[in-house]
Design a protein around this motif. Sequence first.
Motif, short mmCIF file in Angstrom:
data_model
loop_
_atom_site.label_atom_id
_atom_site.label_comp_id
_atom_site.label_asym_id
_atom_site.label_seq_id
_atom_site.Cartn_x
_atom_site.Cartn_y
_atom_site.Cartn_z
N GLN A 1 0.90 -1.16 -0.09
CA GLN A 1 -0.07 0.12 0.05
C GLN A 1 0.93 1.28 0.08
O GLN A 1 1.86 1.30 0.76
N TYR B 1 -3.98 0.53 -3.09
CA TYR B 1 -3.18 -0.83 -2.75
C TYR B 1 -2.26 -1.20 -3.73
O TYR B 1 -2.40 -1.04 -5.06
N ILE C 1 -5.53 -4.23 6.14
CA ILE C 1 -5.42 -4.88 4.45
C ILE C 1 -5.85 -6.17 4.47
O ILE C 1 -5.32 -7.15 5.33
N THR C 2 -6.49 -6.65 3.60
CA THR C 2 -6.76 -8.00 3.31
C THR C 2 -6.56 -8.51 2.10
O THR C 2 -6.17 -7.76 0.93
N GLU D 1 -8.23 -9.65 -0.11
CA GLU D 1 -9.21 -9.07 -1.20
C GLU D 1 -8.63 -7.92 -1.77
O GLU D 1 -8.86 -7.61 -3.05
N ASN D 2 -8.30 -6.92 -0.98
CA ASN D 2 -7.78 -5.79 -1.35
C ASN D 2 -6.71 -5.85 -2.17
O ASN D 2 -6.24 -5.02 -3.23
N LYS E 1 -7.16 -7.51 -6.20
CA LYS E 1 -7.94 -6.40 -7.13
C LYS E 1 -6.90 -5.17 -7.21
O LYS E 1 -7.23 -4.49 -7.86
N ALA E 2 -5.48 -5.01 -6.61
CA ALA E 2 -4.91 -4.24 -6.85
C ALA E 2 -3.78 -4.22 -7.95
O ALA E 2 -3.68 -5.29 -8.29
#
Length: 131
Positions: A31, A50, A68-69, A71-72, A75-76
């Motif tokens: 990030q 991210y 932060i996951t 999933e984050n 998709k980053a």
Amino acid sequence: MDGYLVVDLEMCMVRGGAKKRSRGMLCETIQIGAVILNQENHIVDDFSVYVKPEYGKLNRFIKDLTGITEENLDKAPPLRTALMKLANWLGERKVIATSWSNADYIQLAQETRVKKIKDHRINKLLDSSER
């Protein structure tokens, strides 16, 4: 000068065989957060993106610390794209880049070198850093 750019990176660890593939990087950016402060140290703009790691893995400690996951990160964009987003957000503003320590500067300099990310706007940002 338009102000100060304060950058904060969140990172995950690079472990095992991935360390060799990453040319010895211990951490990888996940990030990029930034704010621009004016001369009176008031926030005038902010940025966050991210970054999908290429070598590192998100662990429980970093999940708990940052929120932060997976999933984050799934998709980053990759670091190159995230840095271009940062450069586009900065535009033509003339800022002095800084961070709470030189660890973020060292990480960004190493990671852009390892990942062969070359862009005059990013080089200018690194060159303007107060370390």
